[in-house]
Design a protein around this motif. Structure first.
Motif, short mmCIF file in Angstrom:
data_model
loop_
_atom_site.label_atom_id
_atom_site.label_comp_id
_atom_site.label_asym_id
_atom_site.label_seq_id
_atom_site.Cartn_x
_atom_site.Cartn_y
_atom_site.Cartn_z
N ALA A 217 -36.75 41.34 67.48
CA ALA A 217 -36.52 41.37 68.92
C ALA A 217 -35.13 40.84 69.26
CB ALA A 217 -37.59 40.56 69.65
N GLN A 218 -34.74 39.77 68.58
CA GLN A 218 -33.42 39.19 68.84
C GLN A 218 -32.31 40.14 68.42
OE1 GLN A 218 -32.84 36.26 70.36
NE2 GLN A 218 -30.65 36.64 70.28
N ALA A 219 -32.47 40.79 67.28
CA ALA A 219 -31.46 41.74 66.81
C ALA A 219 -31.32 42.91 67.78
CB ALA A 219 -31.83 42.24 65.41
N LEU A 220 -32.47 43.39 68.29
CA LEU A 220 -32.42 44.52 69.23
C LEU A 220 -31.80 44.09 70.56
CD1 LEU A 220 -32.99 47.39 69.99
CD2 LEU A 220 -35.40 46.81 70.34
N LEU A 221 -32.13 42.89 71.01
CA LEU A 221 -31.52 42.38 72.25
C LEU A 221 -30.01 42.31 72.13
CD1 LEU A 221 -33.73 39.41 73.50
CD2 LEU A 221 -33.00 41.38 74.85
N LEU A 222 -29.54 41.80 71.01
CA LEU A 222 -28.09 41.68 70.81
C LEU A 222 -27.41 43.04 70.87
CD1 LEU A 222 -27.71 38.98 68.01
CD2 LEU A 222 -26.98 38.80 70.38
N ARG A 223 -28.03 44.03 70.24
CA ARG A 223 -27.43 45.37 70.23
C ARG A 223 -27.44 45.98 71.63
NH1 ARG A 223 -28.95 50.71 68.96
NH2 ARG A 223 -31.06 50.21 68.28
N LEU A 224 -28.54 45.79 72.34
CA LEU A 224 -28.65 46.34 73.69
C LEU A 224 -27.65 45.68 74.64
CD1 LEU A 224 -32.54 46.43 73.94
CD2 LEU A 224 -31.03 48.43 73.77
N GLU A 225 -27.55 44.35 74.56
CA GLU A 225 -26.64 43.63 75.44
C GLU A 225 -25.19 43.94 75.10
OE1 GLU A 225 -27.98 39.67 74.86
OE2 GLU A 225 -29.70 39.88 76.19
N SER A 226 -24.91 44.12 73.81
CA SER A 226 -23.55 44.49 73.40
C SER A 226 -23.19 45.87 73.93
CB SER A 226 -23.47 44.46 71.87
OG SER A 226 -22.19 44.94 71.44
N GLY A 227 -24.16 46.79 73.92
CA GLY A 227 -23.93 48.14 74.42
C GLY A 227 -23.68 48.16 75.91
N GLU A 228 -24.39 47.30 76.63
CA GLU A 228 -24.21 47.26 78.08
C GLU A 228 -22.88 46.67 78.50
OE1 GLU A 228 -27.49 45.28 79.97
OE2 GLU A 228 -28.67 47.11 79.96
#
Length: 230
Positions: A217-228
């Motif tokens: 979950a943390q890895a996915l959050l980081l990728r999503l927030e980086s994309g935004e």
């Protein structure tokens, strides 16, 4: 062996002068350009991962002497995951010194998380082989320094944060899928994939399903927030 100008500059940023510069040269050699006479950094990556794991585990153990295993494990996962290694690699501009094949260079290999994370681990192994743990440990602690201080905040209940992220965008809650299990019964390793209905997903491994779910979950959050924020 004579290092390239980029490798010498990286050596200065690392703060370690190699007695065996061929170790650093190998750590910077991606499989896409490796040959029989120019081995890649993959074996060093394997060793460097273990060096990093030991140093970070000890640092967390000493940093918070009251924390139990359930508190330490998610912090550890945050600090040793590939994304964090890649962030550290960017911090020291490791990518500029990498030796890549043409296809990797053309596809932006110097910016890829997986490639940078692997190379960072390989460089740590090179330092360890060149100067032992006495050389590698202070470099890890310096490069990861502030991240150790805030690891608890980053690791805290990533599953809840990911669910809130999805709900705020009208999505269903994320799903967590076990993709693999390895190791003996007394020390299993679980691989869990965190997946959103839009197809975004990340996989992480840990010694329990709960820890692996939090790490994914943390890895996915980081990728999503980086994309935004891009």
């Amino acid at each position: 062996m004579k290092l390239s100008a980029e490798a010498r500059a990286l050596q200065d940023r690392l703060g370690h002068t190699f007695r065996k510069p061929e170790l650093l040269a190998r750590a910077l050699t991606h499989p896409s350009i490796a040959s029989a006479t120019r081995p890649s950094n993959q074996r060093l990556e394997f060793l460097g991962d273990r060096v990093l794991n030991l140093v970070i585990a000890e640092a967390l153990f000493l940093h918070d002497r009251l924390a139990d295993e359930g508190q330490l494990a998610p912090r550890y996962n945050v600090l040793v995951r590939k994304e964090t290694c890649a962030d550290v690699a960017r911090q020291i501009d490791l990518g500029s010194a990498l030796k890549l094949g043409r296809s990797e260079m053309m596809s932006g290999g110097r910016r890829k998380n997986a490639l940078l994370g692997d190379a960072m681990e390989a460089v740590l192994a090179a330092i360890y082989l060149d100067g032992g743990l006495d050389a590698a440990k202070p470099i890890v602690l310096r490069l990861w320094g502030d991240r150790i201080e805030v690891a608890d905040d980053q690791a805290r209940d990533a599953k809840t944060a990911l669910q809130e992220w999805a709900q705020a965008r009208g999505m269903q809650p994320p799903r967590y899928i076990q993709t693999a299990r390895s190791g003996p019964d007394h020390a299993p390793m679980f691989a869990i994939c965190a997946k959103l209905e839009n197809g975004a997903q990340e996989t992480a491994s840990a010694g329990s399903k709960r820890q692996a779910e939090q790490a994914a979950a943390q890895a996915l959050l980081l990728r999503l927030e980086s994309g935004e924020s891009a």
